[in-house]
Every structure is written in structure tokens, then in C-alpha cells.
Design a protein around this motif. Structure first.
Motif, mmCIF file in Angstrom:
data_model
loop_
_atom_site.group_PDB
_atom_site.id
_atom_site.type_symbol
_atom_site.label_atom_id
_atom_site.label_comp_id
_atom_site.label_asym_id
_atom_site.label_seq_id
_atom_site.Cartn_x
_atom_site.Cartn_y
_atom_site.Cartn_z
ATOM 1 N N ARG A 124 0.827 -1.207 0.000
ATOM 2 C CA ARG A 124 0.000 0.000 0.000
ATOM 3 C C ARG A 124 0.863 1.260 0.000
ATOM 4 O O ARG A 124 0.590 2.218 -0.727
ATOM 5 C CB ARG A 124 -0.908 -0.013 1.222
ATOM 6 C CG ARG A 124 -1.885 1.150 1.297
ATOM 7 C CD ARG A 124 -2.830 0.945 2.460
ATOM 8 N NE ARG A 124 -2.068 0.774 3.706
ATOM 9 C CZ ARG A 124 -2.596 0.298 4.815
ATOM 10 N NH1 ARG A 124 -3.859 -0.076 4.844
ATOM 11 N NH2 ARG A 124 -1.855 0.186 5.912
ATOM 12 N N ASP A 125 1.940 1.261 0.791
ATOM 13 C CA ASP A 125 2.842 2.420 0.811
ATOM 14 C C ASP A 125 3.500 2.616 -0.541
ATOM 15 O O ASP A 125 3.682 3.752 -1.002
ATOM 16 C CB ASP A 125 3.906 2.234 1.893
ATOM 17 C CG ASP A 125 3.302 2.258 3.297
ATOM 18 O OD1 ASP A 125 2.174 2.760 3.438
ATOM 19 O OD2 ASP A 125 3.958 1.767 4.231
ATOM 20 N N PHE A 126 3.879 1.511 -1.198
ATOM 21 C CA PHE A 126 4.501 1.618 -2.519
ATOM 22 C C PHE A 126 3.522 2.192 -3.528
ATOM 23 O O PHE A 126 3.899 3.009 -4.381
ATOM 24 C CB PHE A 126 4.979 0.231 -2.971
ATOM 25 C CG PHE A 126 5.652 0.230 -4.306
ATOM 26 C CD1 PHE A 126 6.955 0.708 -4.437
ATOM 27 C CD2 PHE A 126 4.997 -0.244 -5.426
ATOM 28 C CE1 PHE A 126 7.580 0.708 -5.675
ATOM 29 C CE2 PHE A 126 5.614 -0.249 -6.663
ATOM 30 C CZ PHE A 126 6.911 0.230 -6.786
ATOM 31 N N THR A 127 2.249 1.765 -3.432
ATOM 32 C CA THR A 127 1.232 2.309 -4.343
ATOM 33 C C THR A 127 1.067 3.809 -4.137
ATOM 34 O O THR A 127 0.987 4.582 -5.098
ATOM 35 C CB THR A 127 -0.107 1.595 -4.107
ATOM 36 O OG1 THR A 127 0.060 0.185 -4.303
ATOM 37 C CG2 THR A 127 -1.171 2.116 -5.065
ATOM 38 N N TYR A 128 1.007 4.242 -2.868
ATOM 39 C CA TYR A 128 0.905 5.673 -2.585
ATOM 40 C C TYR A 128 2.117 6.425 -3.140
ATOM 41 O O TYR A 128 1.978 7.541 -3.666
ATOM 42 C CB TYR A 128 0.801 5.903 -1.083
ATOM 43 C CG TYR A 128 -0.507 5.461 -0.480
ATOM 44 C CD1 TYR A 128 -1.651 5.314 -1.260
ATOM 45 C CD2 TYR A 128 -0.617 5.182 0.879
ATOM 46 C CE1 TYR A 128 -2.849 4.898 -0.715
ATOM 47 C CE2 TYR A 128 -1.825 4.767 1.443
ATOM 48 C CZ TYR A 128 -2.928 4.628 0.634
ATOM 49 O OH TYR A 128 -4.109 4.230 1.173
ATOM 50 N N PHE A 129 3.306 5.805 -3.015
ATOM 51 C CA PHE A 129 4.525 6.443 -3.514
ATOM 52 C C PHE A 129 4.461 6.637 -5.025
ATOM 53 O O PHE A 129 4.840 7.696 -5.547
ATOM 54 C CB PHE A 129 5.726 5.576 -3.131
ATOM 55 C CG PHE A 129 7.046 6.104 -3.609
ATOM 56 C CD1 PHE A 129 7.616 7.235 -3.038
ATOM 57 C CD2 PHE A 129 7.715 5.477 -4.649
ATOM 58 C CE1 PHE A 129 8.828 7.723 -3.490
ATOM 59 C CE2 PHE A 129 8.926 5.953 -5.100
ATOM 60 C CZ PHE A 129 9.490 7.077 -4.520
ATOM 61 N N ILE A 130 3.968 5.606 -5.740
ATOM 62 C CA ILE A 130 3.846 5.709 -7.198
ATOM 63 C C ILE A 130 2.852 6.802 -7.572
ATOM 64 O O ILE A 130 3.076 7.591 -8.494
ATOM 65 C CB ILE A 130 3.422 4.355 -7.796
ATOM 66 C CG1 ILE A 130 4.535 3.302 -7.589
ATOM 67 C CG2 ILE A 130 3.107 4.491 -9.277
ATOM 68 C CD1 ILE A 130 5.840 3.637 -8.265
ATOM 69 N N VAL A 131 1.722 6.857 -6.829
ATOM 70 C CA VAL A 131 0.703 7.884 -7.120
ATOM 71 C C VAL A 131 1.279 9.283 -6.912
ATOM 72 O O VAL A 131 1.045 10.199 -7.715
ATOM 73 C CB VAL A 131 -0.532 7.667 -6.228
ATOM 74 C CG1 VAL A 131 -1.491 8.838 -6.351
ATOM 75 C CG2 VAL A 131 -1.236 6.368 -6.606
ATOM 76 N N VAL A 132 2.068 9.445 -5.833
ATOM 77 C CA VAL A 132 2.680 10.749 -5.565
ATOM 78 C C VAL A 132 3.658 11.116 -6.670
ATOM 79 O O VAL A 132 3.697 12.265 -7.139
ATOM 80 C CB VAL A 132 3.382 10.738 -4.193
ATOM 81 C CG1 VAL A 132 4.217 11.994 -4.010
ATOM 82 C CG2 VAL A 132 2.361 10.631 -3.075
ATOM 83 N N LEU A 133 4.459 10.133 -7.115
ATOM 84 C CA LEU A 133 5.421 10.410 -8.190
ATOM 85 C C LEU A 133 4.698 10.812 -9.475
ATOM 86 O O LEU A 133 5.118 11.746 -10.169
ATOM 87 C CB LEU A 133 6.281 9.168 -8.440
ATOM 88 C CG LEU A 133 7.393 8.885 -7.429
ATOM 89 C CD1 LEU A 133 8.177 7.653 -7.853
ATOM 90 C CD2 LEU A 133 8.332 10.070 -7.286
ATOM 91 N N VAL A 134 3.613 10.092 -9.802
ATOM 92 C CA VAL A 134 2.852 10.435 -11.010
ATOM 93 C C VAL A 134 2.265 11.840 -10.882
ATOM 94 O O VAL A 134 2.294 12.628 -11.832
ATOM 95 C CB VAL A 134 1.745 9.390 -11.247
ATOM 96 C CG1 VAL A 134 0.829 9.835 -12.383
ATOM 97 C CG2 VAL A 134 2.356 8.027 -11.581
ATOM 98 N N GLY A 135 1.736 12.155 -9.695
ATOM 99 C CA GLY A 135 1.185 13.492 -9.485
ATOM 100 C C GLY A 135 2.227 14.579 -9.640
ATOM 101 O O GLY A 135 1.979 15.621 -10.255
ATOM 102 N N ILE A 136 3.433 14.318 -9.088
ATOM 103 C CA ILE A 136 4.515 15.297 -9.222
ATOM 104 C C ILE A 136 4.909 15.465 -10.684
ATOM 105 O O ILE A 136 5.150 16.584 -11.165
ATOM 106 C CB ILE A 136 5.723 14.867 -8.378
ATOM 107 C CG1 ILE A 136 5.373 14.959 -6.879
ATOM 108 C CG2 ILE A 136 6.934 15.735 -8.679
ATOM 109 C CD1 ILE A 136 6.462 14.440 -5.975
ATOM 110 N N GLY A 137 4.958 14.324 -11.411
ATOM 111 C CA GLY A 137 5.319 14.400 -12.833
ATOM 112 C C GLY A 137 4.304 15.188 -13.640
ATOM 113 O O GLY A 137 4.671 16.030 -14.473
ATOM 114 N N VAL A 138 3.015 14.918 -13.381
ATOM 115 C CA VAL A 138 1.964 15.639 -14.108
ATOM 116 C C VAL A 138 1.988 17.131 -13.773
ATOM 117 O O VAL A 138 1.881 17.987 -14.657
ATOM 118 C CB VAL A 138 0.588 15.031 -13.782
ATOM 119 C CG1 VAL A 138 -0.526 15.881 -14.373
ATOM 120 C CG2 VAL A 138 0.497 13.606 -14.317
#
Length: 223
Positions: free
Chosen positions: A85-99
Motif C-alpha cells: 500500500r505504501d509503494f502504491t501511494y509512492f507511485i501515485v505521488v510520483l505520477v502526481g509530481i510528474g503531471v
């Protein structure tokens, strides 16, 4: 029967002194083995009880160990679930930062980059607003806009990009009008890339007056 024969237990034990080998009562000789057997039987029963109690203790230890193992497995599964779950949140945060970073880059490029059509349009419009002949013809409060759609909406400024002699060029066309009623002009702009600075420089800006008397007002000409 032994007592009736005149031999009591106490007398028997008295006769078995240091110098005596046997008791005068025949029945008494057989009693010590019986007592020994009873003692052995009692001891064996107790030992059997102790031995029987052992498996129960082992079963309890096995149950406790099994419970500990199950608890360890559940704890490990929870940790794996939380890590996923933490890894999923990390990926979502990275995608948000990229966008977000991409949006900021596009906005910056469109508004502040010298190669942006909007930036070139804004600079050309400001030069038109400050030009004396434009003010004399169109009045104050000059505003610019693009092509109008069928619904009457004014689109973005139209532009084309091309390469000539290894240099990037861009042409824009938009319209202006001011406080003078019925007065409208078409602005033509062309810019060229400067290899030394990497910025676009103005080649020309001129305005065609679309109402009578028709004429062309040159704002800037660097050809």
C-alpha cells in the motif's frame, strides 16, 4: 490364625533378632514380599501417572508454538500488505509530481518562452497599443483577438512555424480594435530564431486597416 497359634507379629519380630534366622510363625514369613509388591505397585501407578501427564504437557507446548507461528505469519502478511500500500501511494505521488511538473513546464513555455506563440502575440499587441498611428486610427483601449468561430467565439491566435536557411521562423495573424466604432485592423507578425541567443527576434510587425481609407501601418521592420 497366626495369633491363635500363639505367635503374634510382635513376637515374630522379637524372635528375628541378631541370633535368630526365622520366625516361629510360618505365615509371617510370607508377608514381607506382599508388602514389597504393594509398594512396587503403588510406585508404578504414580510413575505411570507422571508418564501419562507428559504427553498433555507436550500438546500444550505444541499448541502455544502453533499459535505463535500463526501470529508471526499474520504479522508478516500485514507488513507485506502495508508495504504494498505504501509503494502504491509512492507511485501515485510520483505520477502526481510528474503531471504537475509537466503542467508548469507547459504554462511557463506558453507564457514566458520567447518561442511561444502567446508570448510573441502579447509582445506584438503591446507594441501596437503604444504606437501613435494605431491610437489615432483605432482609439484607446486597443484589444486583440483571434479568428472567430461560427458561434462567435474568438479562438487563439493562428500561427505557422517553418524553417528557412536552417533557422526557425514563425508567422502570426490576429485582429485589433479600439474605442473608434467600426474600425478594425489585421496584424501580421513574423519572427526569426537567433542562433546566438536562442530567442526569437521580430522581423516585422504591420497592421492592415480594414476600413476606409485602407492603408498599412508599419509598427516594426527589421528585414
Amino acid at each position: 490364625a497366626a495369633w491363635a497359634a500363639g505367635c503374634s507379629p510382635l513376637a515374630g519380630w522379637a524372635l528375628l533378632g541378631p541370633g535368630t534366622r526365622s520366625c516361629s510363625c510360618p505365615g509371617w514369613r510370607h508377608q514381607p514380599p506382599l508388602l514389597l509388591g504393594a509398594a512396587r505397585q503403588s510406585f508404578g501407578t504414580r510413575a505411570g501417572g507422571l508418564k501419562a501427564a507428559k504427553p498433555g504437557g507436550n500438546s500444550k507446548d505444541v499448541s502455544v508454538q502453533r499459535a505463535l507461528n500463526e501470529e508471526t505469519l499474520v504479522s508478516a502478511a500485514q507488513k507485506v500488505k502495508e508495504a504494498g500500500r505504501d509503494f502504491t501511494y509512492f507511485i501515485v505521488v510520483l505520477v502526481g509530481i510528474g503531471v504537475t511538473g509537466g503542467l508548469f513546464y507547459v504554462i511557463f513555455k506558453e507564457l514566458f518562452s520567447s518561442s511561444s506563440p502567446n508570448k510573441i502575440y502579447g509582445d506584438a499587441l503591446e507594441k501596437c497599443r503604444s504606437h501613435p498611428e494605431i491610437i489615432a486610427v483605432f482609439g484607446d483601449s486597443i484589444k486583440g483577438y483571434g479568428e472567430a468561430t461560427r458561434r462567435g467565439r474568438r479562438q487563439h491566435v493562428s500561427h505557422i512555424e517553418y524553417v528557412k536557411d536552417g533557422l526557425k521562423h514563425m508567422r502570426l495573424k490576429f485582429y485589433i480594435e479600439g474605442t473608434e466604432s467600426g474600425k478594425q485592423g489585421t496584424v501580421h507578425v513574423e519572427v526569426k530564431e537567433n542562433l546566438e541567443t536562442g530567442r526569437f527576434e521580430v522581423r516585422y510587425i504591420f497592421v492592415d486597416v480594414e476600413t476606409y481609407p485602407r492603408r498599412t501601418i508599419v509598427i516594426e521592420d527589421n528585414r
